[in-house]
Design a protein around this motif. Sequence first.
Motif, mmCIF file in Angstrom:
data_model
loop_
_atom_site.group_PDB
_atom_site.id
_atom_site.type_symbol
_atom_site.label_atom_id
_atom_site.label_comp_id
_atom_site.label_asym_id
_atom_site.label_seq_id
_atom_site.Cartn_x
_atom_site.Cartn_y
_atom_site.Cartn_z
ATOM 1 N N ASN A 14 -1.874 5.502 1.225
ATOM 2 C CA ASN A 14 -2.211 5.710 2.633
ATOM 3 C C ASN A 14 -1.549 6.980 3.170
ATOM 4 O O ASN A 14 -2.159 7.749 3.920
ATOM 5 N N LEU A 15 -0.281 7.191 2.772
ATOM 6 C CA LEU A 15 0.435 8.394 3.195
ATOM 7 C C LEU A 15 -0.283 9.644 2.705
ATOM 8 O O LEU A 15 -0.454 10.609 3.468
ATOM 9 N N MET A 68 -0.585 4.168 -7.548
ATOM 10 C CA MET A 68 0.023 3.793 -6.274
ATOM 11 C C MET A 68 -1.004 3.251 -5.288
ATOM 12 O O MET A 68 -0.838 3.340 -4.085
ATOM 13 N N THR A 69 -2.086 2.682 -5.850
ATOM 14 C CA THR A 69 -3.149 2.095 -5.036
ATOM 15 C C THR A 69 -3.260 0.609 -5.350
ATOM 16 O O THR A 69 -3.418 0.242 -6.522
ATOM 17 N N PRO A 70 -3.215 -0.286 -4.342
ATOM 18 C CA PRO A 70 -2.918 0.021 -2.934
ATOM 19 C C PRO A 70 -1.419 -0.026 -2.668
ATOM 20 O O PRO A 70 -0.709 -0.837 -3.252
ATOM 21 N N SER A 71 -0.971 0.835 -1.810
ATOM 22 C CA SER A 71 0.430 0.841 -1.398
ATOM 23 C C SER A 71 0.536 1.767 -0.191
ATOM 24 O O SER A 71 -0.411 2.501 0.128
ATOM 25 N N GLY A 125 -11.601 -2.938 -3.875
ATOM 26 C CA GLY A 125 -11.387 -2.196 -5.108
ATOM 27 C C GLY A 125 -12.560 -1.315 -5.493
ATOM 28 O O GLY A 125 -13.712 -1.738 -5.456
ATOM 29 N N SER A 126 -12.254 -0.062 -5.859
ATOM 30 C CA SER A 126 -13.239 0.913 -6.351
ATOM 31 C C SER A 126 -14.351 1.214 -5.356
ATOM 32 O O SER A 126 -15.448 1.628 -5.748
ATOM 33 N N VAL A 127 -14.107 1.001 -4.079
ATOM 34 C CA VAL A 127 -15.076 1.393 -3.055
ATOM 35 C C VAL A 127 -15.152 2.915 -2.996
ATOM 36 O O VAL A 127 -14.136 3.600 -3.062
ATOM 37 N N SER A 128 -16.361 3.453 -2.883
ATOM 38 C CA SER A 128 -16.555 4.901 -2.744
ATOM 39 C C SER A 128 -16.852 5.234 -1.285
ATOM 40 O O SER A 128 -17.752 4.640 -0.681
ATOM 41 N N ILE A 129 -16.090 6.164 -0.725
ATOM 42 C CA ILE A 129 -16.318 6.632 0.642
ATOM 43 C C ILE A 129 -16.453 8.145 0.611
ATOM 44 O O ILE A 129 -15.579 8.841 0.094
ATOM 45 N N LEU A 130 -17.558 8.642 1.140
ATOM 46 C CA LEU A 130 -17.807 10.080 1.173
ATOM 47 C C LEU A 130 -18.160 10.505 2.594
ATOM 48 O O LEU A 130 -18.632 9.687 3.398
ATOM 49 N N ARG A 140 -3.639 1.348 11.749
ATOM 50 C CA ARG A 140 -2.536 0.446 11.420
ATOM 51 C C ARG A 140 -3.023 -0.738 10.593
ATOM 52 O O ARG A 140 -4.119 -1.246 10.816
ATOM 53 N N HIS A 141 -2.193 -1.150 9.635
ATOM 54 C CA HIS A 141 -2.453 -2.330 8.804
ATOM 55 C C HIS A 141 -3.763 -2.217 8.016
ATOM 56 O O HIS A 141 -4.373 -3.235 7.678
ATOM 57 N N THR A 142 -4.175 -1.018 7.729
ATOM 58 C CA THR A 142 -5.379 -0.804 6.913
ATOM 59 C C THR A 142 -5.002 -0.749 5.449
ATOM 60 O O THR A 142 -4.059 -0.053 5.069
ATOM 61 N N GLN A 143 -5.744 -1.481 4.633
ATOM 62 C CA GLN A 143 -5.491 -1.545 3.197
ATOM 63 C C GLN A 143 -6.568 -0.750 2.455
ATOM 64 O O GLN A 143 -7.765 -1.032 2.601
ATOM 65 N N ILE A 144 -6.148 0.227 1.666
ATOM 66 C CA ILE A 144 -7.075 1.048 0.889
ATOM 67 C C ILE A 144 -6.856 0.758 -0.586
ATOM 68 O O ILE A 144 -5.945 1.303 -1.209
#
Length: 253
Positions: free
Chosen positions: A132-133, A125-128, A169-174, A144-148
């Motif tokens: 985000n939910l 379910m990425t991205p969708s 795509g495949s970005v890592s955030i820690l 708002r309007h942010t795409q993950i």
Amino acid sequence: MKELLNNILKKWGDVVHLCIVIPMFILCAFAFGITLTPAVMFVKWVMELTSDQSLFIHSLSFALSLGAAFYIFAFTLILVLPFLNLVLFATPKPWRGPYYSVKVLPWYIHNGLTYLARFTVLEFMTPSPFNNLFYRLMRMKVGRHTQINSSHISDPALVVLGDEVTVGGSVSILAHYGQGGYLVLTPTVIEDKVTLGLKCSIMGGVHIGKGAKVLPHSVVLPKTKIGAGEIWAGVPAKKLSQEEVDALKNQRD
């Protein structure tokens, strides 16, 4: 009392780690059981509904219900896991200290629940709006309007994404890192209209200003501050000069 517990955790770290892992597995099994229940009920209902049909119709209905059951499970899971995170008080807070500490437990559970979704259903379910939910329910601030377009996010409760952010795509955030034998939990803040390129890594304590860009495969080290509108690239990532930016544009042209 807390100091005594911390000393036990530090002295018997490996044993305590094992004792924590086992309850975590039980918690995950419980979460799976709860979220599988509606899916199983749906499959059984379809089987009963088509029990008098031909073998082909009955088999086709069973196969289709299994496919639908996966997504029933997926959507249920992204609701149940944040609920467990809430009732277990597992939202981590900024902190610095030893890995084996009472303060680490909420962070450990929080990430365990996050990874349970990541390694089972989140990729589907990425991205969708649904991924985000999930992150919002896990207490991540998403504008708002942010795409993950990535499920490689840890410590969501300590991550802030502004409006119109593009996570490639495949970005890592820690929002954590290790330093000198200590675990550091610190917010990672990404302001409005930032673009994070494919497979780049954003580590704990990073602050990225409005409209900045991090180019693909770059690694932004902990506590780095990126100014508004700047372009960073490399391993470790560094600010590109105007000449370097122009050279990249010429290569594309």
